[in-house]
Design a protein around this motif. Structure first.
Motif, mmCIF file in Angstrom:
data_model
loop_
_atom_site.group_PDB
_atom_site.id
_atom_site.type_symbol
_atom_site.label_atom_id
_atom_site.label_comp_id
_atom_site.label_asym_id
_atom_site.label_seq_id
_atom_site.Cartn_x
_atom_site.Cartn_y
_atom_site.Cartn_z
ATOM 1 N N LEU A 153 -2.251 11.934 1.527
ATOM 2 C CA LEU A 153 -2.253 10.476 1.525
ATOM 3 C C LEU A 153 -1.002 9.896 2.193
ATOM 4 O O LEU A 153 -1.078 8.902 2.910
ATOM 5 C CB LEU A 153 -2.379 9.945 0.098
ATOM 6 C CG LEU A 153 -3.752 10.119 -0.558
ATOM 7 C CD1 LEU A 153 -3.705 9.650 -1.997
ATOM 8 C CD2 LEU A 153 -4.806 9.381 0.219
ATOM 9 N N LEU A 154 0.131 10.549 1.959
ATOM 10 C CA LEU A 154 1.383 10.044 2.537
ATOM 11 C C LEU A 154 1.524 10.366 4.020
ATOM 12 O O LEU A 154 2.358 9.770 4.693
ATOM 13 C CB LEU A 154 2.583 10.595 1.770
ATOM 14 C CG LEU A 154 2.788 9.980 0.385
ATOM 15 C CD1 LEU A 154 3.884 10.715 -0.371
ATOM 16 C CD2 LEU A 154 3.119 8.506 0.503
ATOM 17 N N ALA A 178 -3.107 9.110 5.741
ATOM 18 C CA ALA A 178 -3.425 7.717 5.430
ATOM 19 C C ALA A 178 -2.285 6.784 5.845
ATOM 20 O O ALA A 178 -2.526 5.686 6.377
ATOM 21 C CB ALA A 178 -3.716 7.565 3.945
ATOM 22 N N ALA A 179 -1.054 7.227 5.628
ATOM 23 C CA ALA A 179 0.084 6.379 5.964
ATOM 24 C C ALA A 179 0.174 6.152 7.472
ATOM 25 O O ALA A 179 0.350 5.016 7.927
ATOM 26 C CB ALA A 179 1.372 7.007 5.451
ATOM 27 N N PRO A 212 -1.343 14.094 -2.688
ATOM 28 C CA PRO A 212 -0.285 13.144 -2.342
ATOM 29 C C PRO A 212 0.282 13.361 -0.935
ATOM 30 O O PRO A 212 0.574 12.406 -0.219
ATOM 31 C CB PRO A 212 0.790 13.387 -3.407
ATOM 32 C CG PRO A 212 0.046 13.920 -4.568
ATOM 33 C CD PRO A 212 -1.068 14.728 -3.989
ATOM 34 N N GLU A 250 -2.614 3.878 8.612
ATOM 35 C CA GLU A 250 -2.354 2.482 8.253
ATOM 36 C C GLU A 250 -1.273 1.864 9.144
ATOM 37 O O GLU A 250 -1.397 0.716 9.582
ATOM 38 C CB GLU A 250 -1.942 2.367 6.794
ATOM 39 C CG GLU A 250 -1.706 0.936 6.387
ATOM 40 C CD GLU A 250 -1.248 0.795 4.955
ATOM 41 O OE1 GLU A 250 -1.306 -0.341 4.451
ATOM 42 O OE2 GLU A 250 -0.821 1.784 4.337
ATOM 43 N N LEU A 305 2.146 3.792 -3.404
ATOM 44 C CA LEU A 305 1.589 5.140 -3.536
ATOM 45 C C LEU A 305 2.468 6.067 -4.377
ATOM 46 O O LEU A 305 1.964 6.729 -5.292
ATOM 47 C CB LEU A 305 1.338 5.752 -2.159
ATOM 48 C CG LEU A 305 -0.016 5.485 -1.536
ATOM 49 C CD1 LEU A 305 -0.099 6.118 -0.159
ATOM 50 C CD2 LEU A 305 -1.142 5.957 -2.409
ATOM 51 N N PRO A 306 3.772 6.155 -4.116
ATOM 52 C CA PRO A 306 4.594 7.034 -4.971
ATOM 53 C C PRO A 306 4.579 6.615 -6.444
ATOM 54 O O PRO A 306 4.606 7.477 -7.336
ATOM 55 C CB PRO A 306 6.000 6.895 -4.376
ATOM 56 C CG PRO A 306 5.774 6.488 -2.974
ATOM 57 C CD PRO A 306 4.553 5.635 -2.995
ATOM 58 N N THR A 364 0.824 -1.211 0.000
ATOM 59 C CA THR A 364 0.000 0.000 0.000
ATOM 60 C C THR A 364 0.855 1.257 0.000
ATOM 61 O O THR A 364 0.776 2.067 -0.918
ATOM 62 C CB THR A 364 -0.957 0.006 1.204
ATOM 63 O OG1 THR A 364 -0.205 -0.161 2.394
ATOM 64 C CG2 THR A 364 -1.981 -1.082 1.080
ATOM 65 N N LEU A 365 1.686 1.428 1.003
ATOM 66 C CA LEU A 365 2.501 2.641 1.074
ATOM 67 C C LEU A 365 3.614 2.656 0.035
ATOM 68 O O LEU A 365 3.976 3.716 -0.472
ATOM 69 C CB LEU A 365 3.108 2.789 2.468
ATOM 70 C CG LEU A 365 2.130 3.106 3.586
ATOM 71 C CD1 LEU A 365 2.880 3.309 4.882
ATOM 72 C CD2 LEU A 365 1.291 4.312 3.260
ATOM 73 N N ALA A 385 2.045 5.224 -7.949
ATOM 74 C CA ALA A 385 0.739 5.655 -8.471
ATOM 75 C C ALA A 385 0.748 7.149 -8.747
ATOM 76 O O ALA A 385 0.188 7.603 -9.759
ATOM 77 C CB ALA A 385 -0.360 5.298 -7.473
ATOM 78 N N PHE A 386 1.394 7.928 -7.895
ATOM 79 C CA PHE A 386 1.470 9.373 -8.130
ATOM 80 C C PHE A 386 2.291 9.682 -9.376
ATOM 81 O O PHE A 386 1.971 10.602 -10.133
ATOM 82 C CB PHE A 386 2.093 10.091 -6.922
ATOM 83 C CG PHE A 386 1.302 9.947 -5.650
ATOM 84 C CD1 PHE A 386 -0.076 9.806 -5.669
ATOM 85 C CD2 PHE A 386 1.946 9.960 -4.426
ATOM 86 C CE1 PHE A 386 -0.796 9.679 -4.494
ATOM 87 C CE2 PHE A 386 1.236 9.830 -3.254
ATOM 88 C CZ PHE A 386 -0.141 9.695 -3.279
#
Length: 136
Positions: free
Chosen positions: A102-103, A106-107, A99, A110, A78-79, A74-75, A81-82
């Motif tokens: 989310l970082l 959300a990070a 971003p 999680e 993310l980069p 997941t984490l 996906a960005f």
């Protein structure tokens, strides 16, 4: 004299024929098996104790690998996906780029949830192992 009253010819004790005789072994105490607990197997570091300990370690390792895989998938992605969708960097919530939110939010959420899950499952693995040692 009846057959039951006649002495047995080869018997030095003079026992009567037909009389009941109890035969015992001089090693009756050695023939009994002792029950060995799992905890004593572990304390004495026998092969069986090693199997139990390695089983606990394997279950804890499996749990750690699963938690790490979830976190990395997941984490860690993310980069990527960005980078693959640059339009995400243009989105802003409350003036902060998506971003970054989310970082951070959300990070951290999680990481806290995965840490809570890991501790709970790890304690359950150890409780199951303790129950096994106690024979429950």
């Amino acid at each position: 004299m009846s057959a039951a009253d006649r002495p047995v010819p080869d018997d030095p004790t003079g026992a009567r024929a037909g009389a009941r005789v109890r035969v015992t072994s001089p090693r009756t105490s050695a023939a009994r098996t002792r029950s060995v607990s799992i905890a004593s197997e572990i304390d004495e570091q026998t092969r069986l104790g090693e199997v139990y300990i390695s089983s606990l370690m394997r279950s804890q390792l499996r749990l750690a690998v699963v938690v790490l895989a979830v976190l990395a998938s997941t984490l860690g992605l993310l980069p990527l996906a960005f980078r693959a969708v640059p339009a995400v960097a243009e989105i802003r919530l409350l003036g902060v780029p998506l971003p970054w939110l989310l970082l951070t939010v959300a990070a951290f959420s999680e990481i806290i949830l995965l840490g809570w899950f890991y501790v709970r499952r790890s304690e359950r693995n150890e409780a199951d192992f303790s129950d096994l040692l106690a024979g429950r």
